[in-house]
Design a protein around this motif. Structure first.
Motif, PDB file in Angstrom:
ATOM      1  N   ILE A  76       0.767  -1.110   0.025  1.00  0.00           N
ATOM      2  CA  ILE A  76       0.192   0.007  -0.006  1.00  0.00           C
ATOM      3  C   ILE A  76       0.779   1.224   0.083  1.00  0.00           C
ATOM      4  O   ILE A  76       0.583   2.351  -0.700  1.00  0.00           O
ATOM      5  N   ALA A  77       1.828   1.175   0.652  1.00  0.00           N
ATOM      6  CA  ALA A  77       2.981   2.245   0.859  1.00  0.00           C
ATOM      7  C   ALA A  77       3.617   2.652  -0.724  1.00  0.00           C
ATOM      8  O   ALA A  77       3.582   3.707  -0.796  1.00  0.00           O
ATOM      9  N   VAL A  78       3.984   1.689  -1.009  1.00  0.00           N
ATOM     10  CA  VAL A  78       4.779   1.646  -2.486  1.00  0.00           C
ATOM     11  C   VAL A  78       3.809   2.219  -3.428  1.00  0.00           C
ATOM     12  O   VAL A  78       4.053   2.985  -4.369  1.00  0.00           O
ATOM     13  N   GLY A  79       2.369   1.857  -3.355  1.00  0.00           N
ATOM     14  CA  GLY A  79       1.501   2.026  -4.413  1.00  0.00           C
ATOM     15  C   GLY A  79       1.134   3.738  -4.253  1.00  0.00           C
ATOM     16  O   GLY A  79       1.053   4.240  -5.480  1.00  0.00           O
ATOM     17  N   SER A  80       0.809   3.996  -3.137  1.00  0.00           N
ATOM     18  CA  SER A  80       0.754   5.565  -2.948  1.00  0.00           C
ATOM     19  C   SER A  80       1.908   6.430  -3.384  1.00  0.00           C
ATOM     20  O   SER A  80       1.697   7.483  -3.943  1.00  0.00           O
ATOM     21  N   LEU A  81       3.164   5.879  -2.910  1.00  0.00           N
ATOM     22  CA  LEU A  81       4.355   6.721  -3.300  1.00  0.00           C
ATOM     23  C   LEU A  81       4.461   6.621  -4.840  1.00  0.00           C
ATOM     24  O   LEU A  81       4.940   7.787  -5.383  1.00  0.00           O
ATOM     25  N   VAL A  82       4.191   5.474  -5.481  1.00  0.00           N
ATOM     26  CA  VAL A  82       4.609   5.613  -7.175  1.00  0.00           C
ATOM     27  C   VAL A  82       3.324   6.299  -7.535  1.00  0.00           C
ATOM     28  O   VAL A  82       3.714   7.188  -8.743  1.00  0.00           O
ATOM     29  N   ALA A  83       2.301   6.576  -7.132  1.00  0.00           N
ATOM     30  CA  ALA A  83       1.144   7.446  -7.437  1.00  0.00           C
ATOM     31  C   ALA A  83       1.456   8.690  -7.670  1.00  0.00           C
ATOM     32  O   ALA A  83       1.117   9.735  -8.278  1.00  0.00           O
ATOM     33  N   GLU A  84       2.134   9.165  -6.199  1.00  0.00           N
ATOM     34  CA  GLU A  84       2.547  10.470  -5.828  1.00  0.00           C
ATOM     35  C   GLU A  84       3.561  10.901  -6.921  1.00  0.00           C
ATOM     36  O   GLU A  84       3.580  11.971  -7.535  1.00  0.00           O
ATOM     37  N   ARG A  85       4.439  10.230  -7.178  1.00  0.00           N
ATOM     38  CA  ARG A  85       5.627  10.416  -8.125  1.00  0.00           C
ATOM     39  C   ARG A  85       5.205  10.697  -9.430  1.00  0.00           C
ATOM     40  O   ARG A  85       5.647  11.426 -10.132  1.00  0.00           O
ATOM     41  N   ALA A  86       4.276   9.742  -9.843  1.00  0.00           N
ATOM     42  CA  ALA A  86       3.778   9.987 -11.213  1.00  0.00           C
ATOM     43  C   ALA A  86       2.951  11.231 -11.408  1.00  0.00           C
ATOM     44  O   ALA A  86       3.046  11.713 -12.618  1.00  0.00           O
ATOM     45  N   LEU A  87       1.860  11.526 -10.463  1.00  0.00           N
ATOM     46  CA  LEU A  87       1.370  12.804 -10.615  1.00  0.00           C
ATOM     47  C   LEU A  87       2.332  13.899 -10.707  1.00  0.00           C
ATOM     48  O   LEU A  87       2.106  14.799 -11.311  1.00  0.00           O
ATOM     49  N   ALA A  88       3.458  13.723  -9.887  1.00  0.00           N
ATOM     50  CA  ALA A  88       4.434  14.984  -9.873  1.00  0.00           C
ATOM     51  C   ALA A  88       5.359  14.979 -11.298  1.00  0.00           C
ATOM     52  O   ALA A  88       5.424  16.294 -11.707  1.00  0.00           O
ATOM     53  N   ALA A  89       5.365  13.797 -11.888  1.00  0.00           N
ATOM     54  CA  ALA A  89       5.860  13.699 -13.299  1.00  0.00           C
ATOM     55  C   ALA A  89       4.777  13.968 -14.298  1.00  0.00           C
ATOM     56  O   ALA A  89       5.100  13.824 -15.655  1.00  0.00           O
ATOM     57  N   GLY A  90       3.627  14.370 -13.848  1.00  0.00           N
ATOM     58  CA  GLY A  90       2.433  14.606 -15.012  1.00  0.00           C
ATOM     59  C   GLY A  90       2.011  13.502 -15.527  1.00  0.00           C
ATOM     60  O   GLY A  90       1.347  13.412 -16.755  1.00  0.00           O
ATOM     61  N   LEU A  91       1.823  12.168 -14.931  1.00  0.00           N
ATOM     62  CA  LEU A  91       1.283  11.150 -15.297  1.00  0.00           C
ATOM     63  C   LEU A  91       0.049  10.873 -14.900  1.00  0.00           C
ATOM     64  O   LEU A  91       0.168  10.689 -13.530  1.00  0.00           O
ATOM     65  N   THR A  92      -1.053  10.487 -15.268  1.00  0.00           N
ATOM     66  CA  THR A  92      -2.243  10.363 -14.767  1.00  0.00           C
ATOM     67  C   THR A  92      -2.824   8.824 -15.313  1.00  0.00           C
ATOM     68  O   THR A  92      -3.434   8.191 -14.579  1.00  0.00           O
ATOM     69  N   LYS A  93      -2.707   8.497 -16.556  1.00  0.00           N
ATOM     70  CA  LYS A  93      -3.079   7.208 -17.134  1.00  0.00           C
ATOM     71  C   LYS A  93      -2.041   6.279 -17.330  1.00  0.00           C
ATOM     72  O   LYS A  93      -0.878   6.619 -17.853  1.00  0.00           O
ATOM     73  N   VAL A  94      -2.298   5.104 -16.910  1.00  0.00           N
ATOM     74  CA  VAL A  94      -1.420   4.002 -17.084  1.00  0.00           C
ATOM     75  C   VAL A  94      -2.108   2.569 -17.438  1.00  0.00           C
ATOM     76  O   VAL A  94      -3.115   2.589 -17.270  1.00  0.00           O
ATOM     77  N   VAL A  95      -1.368   1.715 -17.942  1.00  0.00           N
ATOM     78  CA  VAL A  95      -1.723   0.417 -18.221  1.00  0.00           C
ATOM     79  C   VAL A  95      -0.735  -0.602 -17.081  1.00  0.00           C
ATOM     80  O   VAL A  95       0.199  -0.462 -16.823  1.00  0.00           O
ATOM     81  N   PHE A  96      -1.619  -1.419 -16.422  1.00  0.00           N
ATOM     82  CA  PHE A  96      -1.299  -2.166 -15.289  1.00  0.00           C
ATOM     83  C   PHE A  96      -0.898  -3.385 -16.010  1.00  0.00           C
ATOM     84  O   PHE A  96      -1.247  -4.187 -16.653  1.00  0.00           O
ATOM     85  N   ASP A  97       0.466  -3.947 -15.308  1.00  0.00           N
ATOM     86  CA  ASP A  97       1.070  -5.061 -16.033  1.00  0.00           C
ATOM     87  C   ASP A  97       1.412  -5.852 -14.588  1.00  0.00           C
ATOM     88  O   ASP A  97       2.303  -5.235 -13.828  1.00  0.00           O
ATOM     89  N   ARG A  98       0.892  -6.891 -14.108  1.00  0.00           N
ATOM     90  CA  ARG A  98       0.928  -7.602 -12.915  1.00  0.00           C
ATOM     91  C   ARG A  98       2.041  -8.376 -12.779  1.00  0.00           C
ATOM     92  O   ARG A  98       2.264  -8.955 -11.864  1.00  0.00           O
ATOM     93  N   GLY A  99       2.774  -8.617 -14.021  1.00  0.00           N
ATOM     94  CA  GLY A  99       4.011  -9.228 -13.851  1.00  0.00           C
ATOM     95  C   GLY A  99       3.792 -10.827 -13.945  1.00  0.00           C
ATOM     96  O   GLY A  99       4.802 -11.452 -13.450  1.00  0.00           O
ATOM     97  N   GLY A 100       2.836 -11.390 -14.320  1.00  0.00           N
ATOM     98  CA  GLY A 100       2.536 -12.791 -13.961  1.00  0.00           C
ATOM     99  C   GLY A 100       1.995 -13.298 -12.835  1.00  0.00           C
ATOM    100  O   GLY A 100       1.761 -14.467 -12.485  1.00  0.00           O
ATOM    101  N   TYR A 101       1.982 -12.356 -11.756  1.00  0.00           N
ATOM    102  CA  TYR A 101       1.527 -12.675 -10.452  1.00  0.00           C
ATOM    103  C   TYR A 101      -0.148 -12.576 -10.423  1.00  0.00           C
ATOM    104  O   TYR A 101      -0.648 -12.048 -11.222  1.00  0.00           O
ATOM    105  N   LYS A 102      -0.476 -13.397  -9.580  1.00  0.00           N
ATOM    106  CA  LYS A 102      -1.981 -13.189  -9.457  1.00  0.00           C
ATOM    107  C   LYS A 102      -2.466 -11.801  -8.797  1.00  0.00           C
ATOM    108  O   LYS A 102      -1.757 -11.306  -8.141  1.00  0.00           O
ATOM    109  N   TYR A 103      -3.753 -11.588  -9.335  1.00  0.00           N
ATOM    110  CA  TYR A 103      -4.265  -9.978  -9.050  1.00  0.00           C
ATOM    111  C   TYR A 103      -4.799 -10.227  -7.420  1.00  0.00           C
ATOM    112  O   TYR A 103      -6.179 -10.428  -7.336  1.00  0.00           O
TER     113      TYR A 103
END
Length: 121
Positions: A76-103
């Motif tokens: 949860i902490a990593v997800g919020s941190l990556v979202a915060e950094r993405a918004l600072a970089a001007g990114l709002t839309k992404v495609v999710f890649d689960r990396g072969g792991y179960k969702y």
């Protein structure tokens, strides 16, 4: 099932997912990778092969605040941190890649946290 066999099957699933999911300039790819002790997230533009934003439990700021990097709270902490950094970089839309792991579990927690942080996928 041996650990090597589980990893081989995960890599097969990941190749299958990656054949359909690719990050572009408009919608870069949010890649999730996990190990027993840590979880990592990167936002990647596949057309240029460039990592735009990353966050993980290995970072010094995360290690001081988290007890361990291998649980749902850390995801949860990593997800919020990556979202915060993405918004600072001007990114709002992404495609999710689960990396072969179960969702499920840590992967789902990271995705939900990134969504609530402002990323759209």
């Amino acid at each position: 099932m041996k650990p090597q066999e589980k990893e081989r099957l995960r890599q097969r699933r990941h190749r299958r997912v990656r054949s359909r999911v690719s990050g572009t300039e408009d919608r870069p790819r949010l890649n999730v990778s996990r190990s027993i002790n840590h979880i990592y997230a990167q936002i990647i533009n596949d057309s240029t092969g460039q990592t735009l934003v990353s966050a993980s439990t290995v970072e010094k700021s995360m290690r001081t605040t988290l007890k361990t990097g291998g649980n749902v709270e850390a995801a949860i902490a990593v997800g919020s941190l990556v979202a915060e950094r993405a918004l600072a970089a001007g990114l709002t839309k992404v495609v999710f890649d689960r990396g072969g792991y179960k969702y499920h579990g840590r992967v789902k927690a990271l995705a939900d946290s990134a969504r609530s942080g402002g990323l759209d996928f």
